[in-house]
Scaffold this active site. Structure first.
Site, PDB file in Angstrom:
ATOM      1  N   LYS A  48       0.834  -1.217   0.000  1.00 18.25           N
ATOM      2  CA  LYS A  48       0.000   0.000   0.000  1.00 18.25           C
ATOM      3  C   LYS A  48       0.865   1.263   0.000  1.00 18.25           C
ATOM      4  O   LYS A  48       2.071   1.201   0.275  1.00 18.25           O
ATOM      5  CB  LYS A  48      -0.935  -0.029   1.208  1.00 18.25           C
ATOM      6  CG  LYS A  48      -0.206  -0.064   2.531  1.00 18.25           C
ATOM      7  CD  LYS A  48      -1.162  -0.442   3.665  1.00 18.25           C
ATOM      8  CE  LYS A  48      -0.422  -0.449   4.977  1.00 18.25           C
ATOM      9  NZ  LYS A  48      -1.285  -0.879   6.079  1.00 18.25           N
ATOM     10  N   ARG A 146     -11.290  -0.283  13.859  1.00 26.03           N
ATOM     11  CA  ARG A 146     -11.144   0.380  12.557  1.00 26.03           C
ATOM     12  C   ARG A 146     -12.167  -0.233  11.608  1.00 26.03           C
ATOM     13  O   ARG A 146     -13.247   0.306  11.462  1.00 26.03           O
ATOM     14  CB  ARG A 146      -9.694   0.215  12.058  1.00 26.03           C
ATOM     15  CG  ARG A 146      -9.351   1.100  10.901  1.00 26.03           C
ATOM     16  CD  ARG A 146      -7.853   1.184  10.650  1.00 26.03           C
ATOM     17  NE  ARG A 146      -7.236  -0.079  10.223  1.00 26.03           N
ATOM     18  CZ  ARG A 146      -5.946  -0.199   9.903  1.00 26.03           C
ATOM     19  NH1 ARG A 146      -5.152   0.860   9.952  1.00 26.03           N
ATOM     20  NH2 ARG A 146      -5.435  -1.350   9.537  1.00 26.03           N
ATOM     21  N   HIS A 175      -6.155  -7.549  12.974  1.00 30.56           N
ATOM     22  CA  HIS A 175      -5.020  -6.615  12.906  1.00 30.56           C
ATOM     23  C   HIS A 175      -4.663  -6.101  14.297  1.00 30.56           C
ATOM     24  O   HIS A 175      -5.540  -5.730  15.072  1.00 30.56           O
ATOM     25  CB  HIS A 175      -5.376  -5.454  11.986  1.00 30.56           C
ATOM     26  CG  HIS A 175      -4.215  -4.550  11.671  1.00 30.56           C
ATOM     27  ND1 HIS A 175      -3.057  -4.997  11.086  1.00 30.56           N
ATOM     28  CD2 HIS A 175      -4.045  -3.216  11.856  1.00 30.56           C
ATOM     29  CE1 HIS A 175      -2.225  -3.972  10.918  1.00 30.56           C
ATOM     30  NE2 HIS A 175      -2.785  -2.881  11.383  1.00 30.56           N
ATOM     31  N   ARG A 231       1.596 -10.655   7.498  1.00 31.60           N
ATOM     32  CA  ARG A 231       1.492  -9.531   6.558  1.00 31.60           C
ATOM     33  C   ARG A 231       2.653  -8.575   6.833  1.00 31.60           C
ATOM     34  O   ARG A 231       2.634  -7.832   7.805  1.00 31.60           O
ATOM     35  CB  ARG A 231       0.147  -8.818   6.730  1.00 31.60           C
ATOM     36  CG  ARG A 231      -1.068  -9.734   6.516  1.00 31.60           C
ATOM     37  CD  ARG A 231      -2.375  -8.956   6.506  1.00 31.60           C
ATOM     38  NE  ARG A 231      -2.588  -8.173   7.705  1.00 31.60           N
ATOM     39  CZ  ARG A 231      -3.224  -8.584   8.801  1.00 31.60           C
ATOM     40  NH1 ARG A 231      -3.745  -9.797   8.853  1.00 31.60           N
ATOM     41  NH2 ARG A 231      -3.355  -7.784   9.845  1.00 31.60           N
ATOM     42  N   TYR A 275      12.593  31.755   3.667  1.00 30.13           N
ATOM     43  CA  TYR A 275      11.332  32.369   4.099  1.00 30.13           C
ATOM     44  C   TYR A 275      11.301  32.556   5.616  1.00 30.13           C
ATOM     45  O   TYR A 275      11.723  31.671   6.368  1.00 30.13           O
ATOM     46  CB  TYR A 275      10.145  31.471   3.738  1.00 30.13           C
ATOM     47  CG  TYR A 275       9.863  31.363   2.260  1.00 30.13           C
ATOM     48  CD1 TYR A 275       9.537  32.487   1.500  1.00 30.13           C
ATOM     49  CD2 TYR A 275       9.894  30.125   1.628  1.00 30.13           C
ATOM     50  CE1 TYR A 275       9.249  32.366   0.144  1.00 30.13           C
ATOM     51  CE2 TYR A 275       9.608  30.001   0.278  1.00 30.13           C
ATOM     52  CZ  TYR A 275       9.290  31.126  -0.464  1.00 30.13           C
ATOM     53  OH  TYR A 275       9.003  31.004  -1.794  1.00 30.13           O
ATOM     54  N   CYS A 322      11.776  25.067   1.642  1.00 30.28           N
ATOM     55  CA  CYS A 322      10.825  25.630   0.684  1.00 30.28           C
ATOM     56  C   CYS A 322      10.087  24.504  -0.044  1.00 30.28           C
ATOM     57  O   CYS A 322      10.362  23.332   0.176  1.00 30.28           O
ATOM     58  CB  CYS A 322      11.550  26.495  -0.340  1.00 30.28           C
ATOM     59  SG  CYS A 322      12.639  27.748   0.360  1.00 30.28           S
ATOM     60  N   ASP A 324      10.345  23.635  -3.175  1.00 32.38           N
ATOM     61  CA  ASP A 324      11.168  22.923  -4.160  1.00 32.38           C
ATOM     62  C   ASP A 324      12.665  22.972  -3.862  1.00 32.38           C
ATOM     63  O   ASP A 324      13.459  22.434  -4.622  1.00 32.38           O
ATOM     64  CB  ASP A 324      10.958  23.549  -5.554  1.00 32.38           C
ATOM     65  CG  ASP A 324       9.507  23.811  -5.833  1.00 32.38           C
ATOM     66  OD1 ASP A 324       8.738  22.840  -5.846  1.00 32.38           O
ATOM     67  OD2 ASP A 324       9.131  24.990  -5.977  1.00 32.38           O
TER      68      ASP A 324
HETATM   69  C1  LIG Z   1      -0.358  -1.741   6.796  1.00 36.84           C
HETATM   70  C2  LIG Z   1      -0.896  -3.030   7.243  1.00 36.84           C
HETATM   71  C3  LIG Z   1      -0.026  -4.090   7.522  1.00 36.84           C
HETATM   72  C4  LIG Z   1       1.491  -3.950   7.525  1.00 36.84           C
HETATM   73  O1  LIG Z   1       1.880  -3.218   8.662  1.00 36.84           O
HETATM   74  P1  LIG Z   1       3.431  -3.050   9.026  1.00 36.84           P
HETATM   75  O2  LIG Z   1       3.435  -2.490  10.390  1.00 36.84           O
HETATM   76  O3  LIG Z   1       3.975  -2.070   8.019  1.00 36.84           O
HETATM   77  O4  LIG Z   1       4.045  -4.375   8.902  1.00 36.84           O
HETATM   78  C5  LIG Z   1      -0.584  -5.321   7.839  1.00 36.84           C
HETATM   79  N1  LIG Z   1      -1.923  -5.480   7.893  1.00 36.84           N
HETATM   80  C6  LIG Z   1      -2.785  -4.478   7.642  1.00 36.84           C
HETATM   81  C7  LIG Z   1      -4.246  -4.728   7.732  1.00 36.84           C
HETATM   82  C8  LIG Z   1      -2.306  -3.218   7.321  1.00 36.84           C
HETATM   83  O5  LIG Z   1      -3.170  -2.229   7.114  1.00 36.84           O
END
Ligand SMILES: *Cc1c(COP(=O)(O)O)cnc(C)c1O
Length: 387
Positions: A48, A146, A175, A231, A275, A322, A324
């Site tokens: 992602k 969530r 999660h 994951r 700036y 800045c 850029d």
């Molecule tokens: C982003 C995400 C992960 C990975 O998380 P890390 O901390 O980067 O390993 C795993 N599962 C879900 C549902 C996520 O949104």
């Protein structure tokens, strides 16, 4: 704007002097280290947010080539980009879905997250009417609040999934909210809640679908949570999820952010830089200008805080960053137009880490990486086909 994964290269092929360098072989080594740690569990490679800033399509193609079992993205659109790039590996979209998106998921053979009975029914109905079965993973909320059905009321979703006619229930997952903390109390509570939900299958004598829960923090600290798959996000990119997480898997960063000196001058005392005139010298000093700024994702909060590397030496970013450009004080030392400037990464014996940038900016490494925007071209080293 073109494809978000294309580097900003002009039609004449000129690359910006400011670019991100991604070492694909390092990402492979990180994947191997994670695989060795969690085996026999599989590894879902999390891609992602432009593969945590590393470039969605290029990293996905590389990861599939080196044997990633499953890919994970946050949004439908990210999954479609991968399919359009020709990637055929299974892809789970982790985020919440809207009913009207379901036909797109099915058309692109993306695995859906079913996070409530209502969503499951929407998926089943869309699958029935399009004549394509949906592949789904059920999402259980064990303490993140969530998305997902609460662990204490998950049975109706699991029941409904058993009755679902046009869905293949391939997985079930949850999660962690705190798996990167030194104190594992909450993570263990979440794990116990997930196990309690999974008892549903045992009680009915049914094999559970593919179970997964562990993110990077849990890969490092909670082997009991590996189940059938983990994951891996930030750890795959060689960054530890927090300063307090045990470093039980050895990984190294695969990304460097570089630029070049584009201007050199001597600044007189009492002549403020940038700036807001927030910085000035009390003596004559040499200042160089770098063509990168907050418009590239180099946080403005790094003003007067960060350091960069030139010729293996550290120098402070002075005055406001800045959009850029940014300015660096090199004191009375030497730098020339065209010299390499390392914003993130290594030069000689010195290193600017993602953690250091995050600390200076008051954020976390995840945000440093994902904030490097698509105006910055990505250049790939290693991988298949190169020496
Ligand atoms: C982003 C995400 C992960 C990975 O998380 P890390 O901390 O980067 O390993 C795993 N599962 C879900 C549902 C996520 O949104």
């Amino acid at each position: 704007m073109g494809n978000i994964n294309q580097p900003t290269i002009t039609s004449s092929g000129i690359l910006r002097p400011t670019y991100v360098e991604v070492n694909l072989d390092q990402l492979t080594a990180n994947l191997r280290a994670i695989q060795a740690q969690v085996a026999p569990a599989k590894v879902m490679v999390i891609l992602k947010a432009n593969a945590y800033g590393h470039g969605l399509v290029a990293v996905a193609q590389h990861m599939v080539r080196v044997g990633a079992d499953y890919l994970g993205v946050a949004f439908l659109e990210e999954g479609i980009l991968l399919r359009e790039a020709g990637i055929t590996a299974p892809i789970l979209v982790l985020g919440g879905i809207l009913g009207n998106q379901v036909p797109q998921f099915l058309a692109h053979d993306l695995t859906l997250t079913a996070s409530s009975v209502e969503k499951l029914q929407q998926i089943d109905a869309a699958a029935r009417s399009t004549g394509r079965d949906a592949r789904i993973h059920l999402k259980i909320d064990t303490g993140m609040e969530r998305i997902g059905v609460h662990y204490y009321s998950a049975s109706p979703l699991l029941e409904a999934a058993l009755r679902c006619e046009h869905c293949q229930v391939e997985g079930i997952y949850s999660h962690f909210a705190n798996s990167d903390a030194a104190d594992s109390t909450y993570a263990r509570l979440q794990l116990a809640r997930f196990n309690q939900v999974l008892d549903f299958y045992q009680q009915r004598g049914l094999p559970p679908p593919m179970r997964h829960m562990a993110n990077s923090g849990a890969i490092l600290q909670l082997p009991e949570s590996y189940f059938d798959m983990v994951r891996a996000g930030i750890l795959l990119y060689g960054i530890y999820p927090s300063g307090e997480t045990a470093r039980t898997v050895a990984v190294r960063p695969g990304l460097a952010w570089k630029s070049q000196v584009v201007y050199f001058k001597v600044v007189q005392p009492g002549h403020p830089v940038s700036y807001g005139s927030t910085w000035q010298s009390d003596r004559m000093t040499r200042v160089v200008t770098i063509p990168a700024g907050y418009g590239d994702g180099y946080f403005r909060s790094l003003s007067n805080k960060a350091e960069v590397l030139i010729r293996g030496r550290r120098y402070p970013v002075i005055g406001r960053v800045c959009m850029d450009q940014l300015m660096v004080n090199i004191g009375w030392e030497t730098a020339y137009n065209g010299d390499e400037v390392v914003l993130l990464g290594q030069s000689g014996d010195e290193q600017i880490t993602c953690e250091a940038l995050a600390n200076w900016a008051g954020t976390i490494p995840y945000e440093v990486l994902t904030n490097i925007n698509t105006r910055v071209p990505r250049v790939y080293l290693g991988g298949a086909g190169t020496a």
